[in-house]
Motif scaffolding. Structure first.
Motif, PDB file in Angstrom:
ATOM      1  N   ARG A 455       0.891  -1.215  -0.025  1.00 12.62           N
ATOM      2  CA  ARG A 455      -0.081  -0.091  -0.077  1.00 12.62           C
ATOM      3  C   ARG A 455       1.005   1.284  -0.124  1.00 12.62           C
ATOM      4  O   ARG A 455       0.443   2.337  -0.725  1.00 12.62           O
ATOM      5  CB  ARG A 455      -0.739  -0.042   1.129  1.00 12.62           C
ATOM      6  N   ALA A 456       1.925   1.256   0.675  1.00  9.52           N
ATOM      7  CA  ALA A 456       2.870   2.317   0.888  1.00  9.52           C
ATOM      8  C   ALA A 456       3.580   2.837  -0.553  1.00  9.52           C
ATOM      9  O   ALA A 456       3.692   3.887  -1.071  1.00  9.52           O
ATOM     10  CB  ALA A 456       4.082   2.160   1.878  1.00  9.52           C
ATOM     11  N   LYS A 457       3.909   1.555  -1.424  1.00  7.64           N
ATOM     12  CA  LYS A 457       4.297   1.791  -2.447  1.00  7.64           C
ATOM     13  C   LYS A 457       3.549   2.297  -3.565  1.00  7.64           C
ATOM     14  O   LYS A 457       3.831   3.094  -4.623  1.00  7.64           O
ATOM     15  CB  LYS A 457       5.014   0.392  -3.159  1.00  7.64           C
ATOM     16  N   ALA A 458       2.104   1.889  -3.635  1.00  7.36           N
ATOM     17  CA  ALA A 458       0.947   2.422  -4.191  1.00  7.36           C
ATOM     18  C   ALA A 458       0.917   3.799  -4.035  1.00  7.36           C
ATOM     19  O   ALA A 458       0.733   4.805  -4.862  1.00  7.36           O
ATOM     20  CB  ALA A 458      -0.098   1.808  -4.014  1.00  7.36           C
ATOM     21  N   LEU A 459       0.782   4.196  -2.700  1.00  6.54           N
ATOM     22  CA  LEU A 459       0.673   5.735  -2.167  1.00  6.54           C
ATOM     23  C   LEU A 459       1.759   6.415  -2.822  1.00  6.54           C
ATOM     24  O   LEU A 459       1.658   7.776  -3.076  1.00  6.54           O
ATOM     25  CB  LEU A 459       0.436   5.651  -0.577  1.00  6.54           C
ATOM     26  N   ASP A 460       3.053   6.090  -2.663  1.00  6.40           N
ATOM     27  CA  ASP A 460       4.257   6.839  -2.971  1.00  6.40           C
ATOM     28  C   ASP A 460       5.271   6.020  -3.859  1.00  6.40           C
ATOM     29  O   ASP A 460       6.174   5.701  -3.056  1.00  6.40           O
ATOM     30  CB  ASP A 460       4.755   7.417  -1.762  1.00  6.40           C
ATOM     31  N   PRO A 461       5.043   5.992  -4.975  1.00  5.92           N
ATOM     32  CA  PRO A 461       5.865   5.144  -6.053  1.00  5.92           C
ATOM     33  C   PRO A 461       7.370   5.884  -6.230  1.00  5.92           C
ATOM     34  O   PRO A 461       7.898   5.031  -6.557  1.00  5.92           O
ATOM     35  CB  PRO A 461       5.161   4.901  -7.352  1.00  5.92           C
ATOM     36  N   THR A 462       7.353   7.113  -5.773  1.00 10.10           N
ATOM     37  CA  THR A 462       8.667   7.697  -6.178  1.00 10.10           C
ATOM     38  C   THR A 462       9.752   7.618  -5.174  1.00 10.10           C
ATOM     39  O   THR A 462      10.782   8.012  -5.256  1.00 10.10           O
ATOM     40  CB  THR A 462       8.285   9.322  -6.142  1.00 10.10           C
ATOM     41  N   ARG A 463       9.599   6.799  -3.918  1.00 15.37           N
ATOM     42  CA  ARG A 463      10.414   6.579  -3.025  1.00 15.37           C
ATOM     43  C   ARG A 463      10.671   5.056  -2.687  1.00 15.37           C
ATOM     44  O   ARG A 463       9.859   4.476  -2.927  1.00 15.37           O
ATOM     45  CB  ARG A 463      10.022   7.328  -1.706  1.00 15.37           C
ATOM     46  N   LEU A 464      11.737   4.866  -1.999  1.00 17.11           N
ATOM     47  CA  LEU A 464      12.060   3.590  -1.714  1.00 17.11           C
ATOM     48  C   LEU A 464      11.096   3.108  -0.423  1.00 17.11           C
ATOM     49  O   LEU A 464      11.078   4.094   0.691  1.00 17.11           O
ATOM     50  CB  LEU A 464      13.579   3.163  -1.280  1.00 17.11           C
ATOM     51  N   VAL A 465      10.582   2.133   0.019  1.00 15.48           N
ATOM     52  CA  VAL A 465       9.967   1.735   0.920  1.00 15.48           C
ATOM     53  C   VAL A 465      10.451   0.478   1.794  1.00 15.48           C
ATOM     54  O   VAL A 465      10.960  -0.461   1.253  1.00 15.48           O
ATOM     55  CB  VAL A 465       8.555   1.483   0.810  1.00 15.48           C
ATOM     56  N   GLU A 466      10.842   0.652   3.003  1.00 17.41           N
ATOM     57  CA  GLU A 466      11.469  -0.425   3.684  1.00 17.41           C
ATOM     58  C   GLU A 466      10.276  -1.007   4.640  1.00 17.41           C
ATOM     59  O   GLU A 466       9.770  -0.045   5.488  1.00 17.41           O
ATOM     60  CB  GLU A 466      12.635  -0.085   4.768  1.00 17.41           C
ATOM     61  N   ASP A 467      10.079  -2.076   4.875  1.00 19.19           N
ATOM     62  CA  ASP A 467       9.021  -2.751   5.656  1.00 19.19           C
ATOM     63  C   ASP A 467       9.473  -2.629   7.121  1.00 19.19           C
ATOM     64  O   ASP A 467       8.482  -2.305   7.879  1.00 19.19           O
ATOM     65  CB  ASP A 467       8.900  -4.275   5.187  1.00 19.19           C
ATOM     66  N   ASN A 468      10.610  -2.879   7.443  1.00 15.39           N
ATOM     67  CA  ASN A 468      10.898  -3.171   9.053  1.00 15.39           C
ATOM     68  C   ASN A 468      12.441  -3.207   9.087  1.00 15.39           C
ATOM     69  O   ASN A 468      13.225  -3.770   8.383  1.00 15.39           O
ATOM     70  CB  ASN A 468      10.415  -4.338   9.579  1.00 15.39           C
ATOM     71  N   SER A 469      12.945  -2.055   9.568  1.00 15.73           N
ATOM     72  CA  SER A 469      14.231  -1.885   9.952  1.00 15.73           C
ATOM     73  C   SER A 469      14.793  -2.800  11.082  1.00 15.73           C
ATOM     74  O   SER A 469      14.573  -2.576  12.199  1.00 15.73           O
ATOM     75  CB  SER A 469      14.730  -0.430  10.377  1.00 15.73           C
ATOM     76  N   PRO A 470      15.435  -4.087  10.619  1.00 11.67           N
ATOM     77  CA  PRO A 470      15.353  -5.237  11.654  1.00 11.67           C
ATOM     78  C   PRO A 470      16.625  -5.334  12.385  1.00 11.67           C
ATOM     79  O   PRO A 470      17.747  -5.400  11.838  1.00 11.67           O
ATOM     80  CB  PRO A 470      15.317  -6.498  10.546  1.00 11.67           C
ATOM     81  N   CYS A 471      16.472  -5.778  13.608  1.00 10.85           N
ATOM     82  CA  CYS A 471      17.547  -6.154  14.632  1.00 10.85           C
ATOM     83  C   CYS A 471      17.559  -7.725  14.790  1.00 10.85           C
ATOM     84  O   CYS A 471      18.053  -8.366  15.275  1.00 10.85           O
ATOM     85  CB  CYS A 471      17.529  -5.644  15.998  1.00 10.85           C
TER      86      CYS A 471
END
Length: 914
Positions: A455-471
């Protein structure tokens, strides 16, 4: 009122009030969306803490002003020192008089709140305007129908904000408010006049490949009559305006705007296209100033390899980022001035970094403006919850993200969105730490995160999206294949090599639930040493481990970047480039290698050297130093680059010795990485501690600097008597006396002395005492009342302690806050010297202290060092000594630390040369 005055003075010390403004943060809060007719409502408001939550029932919104007995400085949330109001309730009420200018009559008037945490209700002259739920993004209420033009009227807010993070089972987005609970209004409040029909939003999507920008404009309501929208540029950017029509009933318009010879936004030339939107028609006039940057974010390949990299304007960029907690000791989420926010960006720019990761906070728009204006990338986190995963949390999270995209879409600095952090708020039980993390991150939650990514990629396809910055190595679907690591410096070589080996399409490493790598750029998204030892490091010299870590990163370009924790200190982490008050820290690099600074570790030309930062040799041995190259640019392609090196070392008399030589050249290629040569370096023929300094030179200009440290051990000097630091004859201290690592360093806190006895030849006449001595504070970890039951980690959620020296691994890094001591040297009772010891420092200069550290994940006063102390002993004292000289090192306050030959910065024990 007393609290307000004290807070006022404290905040002013941080530069709150612009000259002649009279209010905090007087500038328009949205340079990216600014109307000319507006009134800033920041400043002193009436306030009431509603401990019993009785205000609504008692109709405080209709009450007289005396119902509000306190004063609060808006826009600082109550409980922050800058607000002047203590944190005494979960509900706070605000009141102030306003007068809407008579000249605004005929316009629509809105009350805009930049952000208020968490549930906000507003009344105007007792009439309810509406409610808003959320803590990070702007909202507004229309006043028009209730305005009495030019007359005083009353605005009343009620804000509810229970301490979400303390509950541990809350769906609200609490972020890192354990650093300081953010309650109520924390961004600028203002009035704004708009046209009868007005422009609600405009999204500018740049297309650099076709030299055009698409503008999607939305009105606040469908046009009632034919309207014209004019999009005007500065003459130097576009000579002609662009005009679009809104037919009756039309609410949106899409414009394709060509830009001849488009000027790109990048980190070196961050050009902004400033735009004026004018909406006009019969009875309608509305104008908004905004801007955008022509830049493109994507994924490409590092030249000459198949390694995926983030690209800026179709060129790969090696990301060198820092974690920005974006907190202030006085204002918490709110910064004291626009100049302060500008400096936040300049701190990173001056270090040569490419960007900041704003950590689980929706950043203040004016700070994003300065990132846009100055050219710094922003990785933007969505604030997180700390409770158990729930549908309510996901709804709150999505609403916040939608608002962030709506508000920040036109900021060219924002290159990626980070939806979640370290799986916080995604576990089934709200327990955000623990070895069984995979078992508590349930499949339904993983699917919900994957859906949020789509959904985030659809809302803003101009930027990269990271699901979770993971430890916890638990990606599902992401544009950035990231990982966290906190380690001692010596562990980074193997860790990065391991991450690189496990990176390939189809690999399940760093993923969970059957999801696998898909070829996204692999990079670190949190690194450093702060959590790399047993417990936190507390405040210590981070620069040594940092140096080793950067060497390791630059040796392996398959890892496309790193993100250091962190930009500035916070209340339980002291590993920032600067302190919490933003005063600087000292790395000592400049003194070890004149001309070099921390910036050289961030240059696009880099010389990774030995995998160990320090090695020990016998005097006169040859060191075969591997010299590698790391070019994260094409700017030097085809150029002849020259390598030079030199030695700088201190011998066992504390004398500095220098020499230099050239060692060859090579022709550079684009993004070149790998071995250049192995340099055979002849080391000193004496006991010494120092550095081998390498430079990479392009046409007479040094483009890279780096060094490796060494210790050599030779024969003892003749005519010198030395005593190990721990073999003092006598010591008395008012607070405490102890030693470090089996006597490599001895410490005395408070008032006191150490005495050393030296046996000299009876015919000795002249003598010089020499030692390395520093001041010595009594750190929290050295105090007898150390509370070992309280963890630093608790500070993130409101508890714990905030003594930077209390963690067992700590030793406060050199900074502007000094700990001086006055040393008196006596020889056989006669004063022979008085020496001012400026500090009790710890940084890169403490080479021997770092080299002595055991590799067992603990630190023992790492990087600490003193000052070379020399005192001539009068002939009369030597002649009467009978071959025995007693040296007393004493101070009235400030303590003393005496360093042995294996600790500190000089390879010498307390000694007398005769």
């Amino acid at each position: 009122m007393k609290n307000l005055i004290l807070a006022f003075a404290s905040v002013c010390a941080f530069g709150v009030f612009a000259e002649n403004s009279g209010i905090p943060l007087p500038e328009h809060p949205r340079p990216d969306w600014e109307r000319g007719d507006w009134r800033n409502l920041n400043g002193s408001w009436l306030f009431a803490s509603d401990r019993a939550d009785a205000g609504v029932g008692e109709k405080w919104q209709e009450a007289a002003d005396d119902k509000f007995p306190q004063r609060i400085l808006v826009p600082f949330g109550w409980g922050s020192p800058a607000s002047g109001v203590k944190d005494e309730a979960d509900v706070g009420w605000y009141r102030r008089d306003i007068s809407v200018p008579a000249e605004w009559k005929g316009r629509r008037v809105f009350l805009v709140v930049g952000a208020s945490d968490h549930d906000t209700t507003c009344w105007f002259d007792g009439a309810k305007l509406g409610e808003h739920s959320g803590g990070y993004t702007p909202f507004e209420f229309e006043l028009t129908q209730l305005v009495k033009w030019g007359s005083d009227q009353k605005i009343t807010f009620r804000v509810w904000d229970a301490a979400a993070g303390l509950a541990q089972h809350d769906w609200r987005l609490y972020g890192k408010q354990g650093y300081g609970n953010v309650r109520g209004i924390w961004q600028t409040v203002y009035l704004e006049a708009r046209g009868e029909t007005y422009v609600e939003s405009a999204r500018f999507s740049p297309d650099i490949d076709n030299s055009r920008v698409t503008a999607e404009v939305k009105l606040g309501a469908p046009a009632k009559k034919l309207l014209a929208l004019t999009v005007g540029f500065r003459p130097e950017d576009r000579a002609e305006s662009v005009v679009a029509k809104f037919e009756p009933g039309q609410m949106t318009a899409k414009l394709e705007i060509p830009l001849e010879k488009a000027k790109l936004w990048d980190l070196e030339h961050p050009h902004l296209y400033e735009v004026r939107l004018n909406l006009s028609g019969e009875g309608v006039q509305d104008a908004v100033s905004t801007y955008f940057g022509m830049r493109k974010i994507g994924v490409g390949r590092m030249p000459g390899t198949g390694y995926p990299y983030v690209t800026l304007n179709n060129k790969p960029i090696y990301l060198q980022l820092t974690l920005d907690q974006s907190y202030h000791p006085e204002g918490f989420y709110t910064f004291p001035s626009d100049e302060f926010m500008k400096n936040e960006i300049l701190i990173s720019k001056r270090l040569g970094l490419s960007g900041n990761r704003v950590h689980i906070k929706a950043e203040i728009p004016r700070k994003l403006y300065w990132a846009d204006r100055l050219g710094l990338l922003i990785m933007a986190d969505v604030p997180c919850a700390w409770g158990a995963a729930s549908e309510a949390m996901f709804r709150e999270h999505w609403h916040c993200f939608e608002d962030m995209v709506e508000r920040d879409y036109n900021h060219p600095c924002v290159f990626s969105w980070v939806l979640f952090n370290e799986t916080w708020g995604l576990f089934c039980d709200g327990r955000n730490w623990g070895a069984d993390s995979a078992a508590r991150y349930l499949p339904w939650t993983q699917r919900a995160v994957a859906d949020a990514y789509r959904r985030a990629k659809a809302l803003d396809p101009t930027r990269l999206v990271e699901d979770n910055s993971p430890c916890n190595r638990d990606h599902v679907i992401t544009d950035l294949d990231t990982w966290h690591g906190y380690l001692p410096g010596w562990k980074w070589e193997s860790r990065i090599a391991d991450e690189c080996d496990k990176t390939f399409p189809g690999s399940a490493s760093r993923y969970i639930g059957g999801f696998v790598q898909t070829g996204a750029p692999m990079l670190n998204s949190e690194c450093g040493n702060v959590w790399g030892y047993k417990g936190s490091t507390g405040d210590c010299d981070w620069s040594w481990d940092y140096h080793m870590m950067i060497n390791a990163f630059r040796r392996r370009p398959k890892c496309s970047g790193w993100l250091y924790t962190e930009h500035h200190d916070v209340i339980n982490e002291w590993n920032g480039y600067v302190r919490f008050d933003r005063t600087p820290k000292e790395t000592g690099i400049e003194e070890l290698f004149p001309g070099m600074s921390l910036n050289d570790l961030h240059a696009d030309a880099y010389l990774p050297l030995d995998t160990e930062l320090c090695r020990e040799f016998k005097a006169g041995e040859t060191w075969k130093i591997p010299v590698d190259i790391s070019l994260t640019t094409d700017r030097y392609e085809g150029r002849e680059l020259k390598i030079t090196y030199g030695l700088r070392y201190w011998n066992d008399r504390g004398r500095l010795v220098e020499n230099s030589r050239s060692c060859g050249s090579f022709t550079a290629s684009s993004w070149q990485h790998g071995s250049i040569r192995r340099e055979f370096v002849k080391l000193p023929d004496e006991t010494a501690c120092g550095v081998v300094c390498f430079e990479l030179v392009d046409g007479g200009r040094a483009i890279a600097r780096n060094f490796a440290c060494f210790v050599t051990r030779g024969e003892a000097k003749k005519n010198t008597v030395s005593v190990p630091a721990a073999r003092f004859a006598k010591a008395e201290w008012s607070q405490r006396e102890w030693n470090v690592l089996d006597g490599r360093k001895v410490c005395g806190a408070g008032k006191g002395f150490f005495e050393y006895e030296f046996a000299l030849p009876k015919d000795a006449k002249k003598a010089t005492f020499r030692a390395e001595v520093g001041a010595k504070r009594l750190n929290g970890k050295d105090s007898k009342d150390l509370d070992k039951g309280v963890r630093d980690l608790d500070c993130m959620l409101g508890g714990g302690f905030a003594d930077r020296s209390k963690n067992p691994n700590s030793y406060p890094m050199t900074c502007a806050c000094k700990w001086p001591s006055t040393l008196v040297v006596r020889a056989n009772g006669e004063k022979v010297a008085t020496v001012e010891l400026p500090d009790d420092p710890a940084d890169h200069r403490g080479i021997l202290s770092w080299f002595a550290q055991p590799r067992n994940d603990t630190l023992h006063e790492a990087g600490s060092y003193g000052y070379l102390v020399e005192a001539n002993i009068p002939e009369s004292v030597v002649e009467k000594s009978g071959g025995k000289v007693t040296i007393r090192l004493e101070t009235e306050k400030g303590g003393l630390a005496v360093y042995g030959s294996g600790f500190g910065r000089f390879p010498l024990d307390p000694s007398v040369e005769y």
